[in-house]
Scaffold this motif. Structure first.
Motif: not given
Length: 483
Positions: A185, A187, A209-211, A223-224, A226-227, A230-231, A238
């Motif tokens: 992850y 930004s 992942r581009s946050i 947002a991070l 949450h990502a 999800q993963d 992760p």
């Protein structure tokens, strides 16, 4: 039959005194160049005849050194990118110093290979590593390595984290042999080298992942989270967060303390890409903005940016040296170690990174830190940020101009106002080219939320208030002609 006369195969000169004379002239020419840096055009395009001269094939016969030096003075030196000039504000390029240049000369004379073996040049690099650890408050288990730049430092960090999470067997079996799919992850403002590192590490850039960022262009931690959730629910693993200190576009600093807490909670590797911004740690006034950096598992930055060391001199700092050794140590008969003699001094730098052949780049960094000292370097870095605030204030008091992003460190993004967005983008693109071709000042550009921005990166230690004034005056003068 008489023996033929011996051939002179050595590349040493037959007339050392003539070489000394020529060498002193070459050195003086470079001193003159640096001393008059503010008087020269920031940048100028090569005439076609000079461009064509670089298309010529290699000569079979030797060319006298004075002639080659004259070619350098006429065809190369005047047409560099201009980052030694005080008006250069294009990209985050350091301006270099005469001290660094002299140290580079000494290093070239020593001609040491810092891949390994027991020698003083490696001890210089190890001392430098200890200094870096102290500045960033890393533990005694940490260790650093000089590399070509932050792109390589980021790659090394990804490789070490990959080995930590997949085990040392990944070095022999490869990532394809396992079933675990790692995801990382960063930004949306991060440097593209993070994606390249994932690519080269065999993990795939699509697994990065581009946050999104917040209004200050910082990593959005919510947002991070949450990502990551999800993963995990999707069965992925992760493993890596890449924070940034000094983002490419606007110079933002990600919320390091929050990211460190999240990384610890989720058991992820925290990497900090501090390509230029990390050296703000040398400034007492700026260092508090980097709170949390001491918790990183790895840190990458460049001495050749805000440190003003001549290119190139990147650095990677790893929190646990043992993890670094586990990722890169390899055995070979020709690299046998000993407890004495030239083969002593293990572990060697080739056990800590991918390269065996490494030049003595540590010397120019060591000279820079010794000659100028932490306080002077920190004050120079703080001065760059003070100039950025000065430019920000000028823009805010100039109705024709518009500030496009917050100013955190030393990067200022602005544009010339126009009646429509389409017209603003068109005019400001032309304006950047006109500014660079003027030879007076040289900013670069970027896009921020669809708006074309003129980007002034204030990194050169030679840049002063007069250069900021020149940038604004030239911007307004050229813009009026374009509009």
């Amino acid at each position: 039959m008489p023996c033929p006369p011996p051939l002179h195969h050595s590349l040493d000169p037959t007339d050392w005194q003539a070489l000394r004379t020529q060498g002193h002239k070459m050195l003086d020419d470079m001193f003159d160049y640096l001393e008059a840096a503010h008087e020269q055009p920031v940048w100028q395009a090569m005439p076609d005849a000079i461009y064509q001269s670089f298309q010529q094939p290699l000569n079979d016969q030797a060319t006298p050194l004075p002639d080659v030096h004259e070619l350098f003075m006429k065809t190369i030196l005047p047409y560099s990118i201009g980052n030694t000039r005080s008006g250069f504000m294009g990209w985050v390029h350091g301006g270099g110093t005469a001290v660094g240049m002299l140290a580079e000369m000494l290093a070239a004379g020593v001609n040491a290979n810092l891949g390994g073996r027991y020698q003083a040049p490696i001890e210089v690099e190890r001392q430098l590593s200890r200094w870096v650890c102290q500045q960033f408050k890393f533990p005694e288990t940490a260790h650093g390595l000089l590399v070509s730049g932050t792109s390589m430092a980021n790659f090394i960090s990804v490789l070490i984290a990959r080995t930590v999470y997949l085990g040392e067997t990944v070095r022999t079996a490869g990532v394809a042999a396992g079933t675990t799919r790692l995801v990382a992850y960063t930004s949306s403002s991060a440097h593209l080298s993070i994606g390249k590192a994932m690519d080269m590490a065999g993990l795939g850039s699509h697994c990065l992942r581009s946050i999104p960022v917040n209004a200050k262009y910082q990593f959005d931690v919510v947002a991070l989270e949450h990502a990551i959730k999800q993963d995990k629910q999707a069965g992925l693993c992760p493993f890596f967060i890449a924070a940034t200190v000094g983002t490419v576009d606007v110079g933002a600093i990600d919320p390091l303390a929050e990211l460190a807490a999240l990384a610890k909670r989720e058991q992820l590797w925290l990497h900090v890409d501090g390509a230029f911004g990390a050296l703000a740690i040398l400034s007492d006034s700026l260092a508090p903005q980097l709170q949390g950096i001491e918790h990183a598992d790895s840190l990458a930055f460049d001495f050749h940016k805000w440190g003003q060391v001549p290119y190139s001199a990147g650095f990677v700092l790893i929190r646990q040296h043992a993890q670094q050794l586990a990722t890169f140590t390899s055995s070979a008969a020709y690299l046998q170690r000993s407890t004495s003699g030239m083969a002593a001094g293990s572990p060697w730098p080739c056990d800590e990174g991918p390269e065996l052949s490494r030049n003595f780049m540590a010397l120019k960094v060591w000279f820079t830190l010794k000659v100028y000292g932490r306080t002077n370097l920190g004050n120079m870095i703080a001065h760059s940020c003070a100039l950025a605030l000065y430019l920000k204030q000028l823009i805010e008091h100039t109705p024709e101009l518009e500030l496009l992003a917050p100013v955190t460190l030393n990067i200022v993004c602005y544009r010339y106002r126009c009646t429509t967005e389409a017209e603003a983008n068109r005019v400001n693109q032309l304006l950047v080219n006109a500014l660079q071709n003027s030879g007076i000042t040289a900013p670069s550009s970027t896009y921020l939320q669809g708006k074309f921005a003129i980007r002034a990166a204030l990194v050169n230690h030679r840049t002063q208030h007069r250069d900021i004034d020149n940038l604004l005056h030239t911007t307004l003068t050229l813009a009026k002609h374009l509009v």
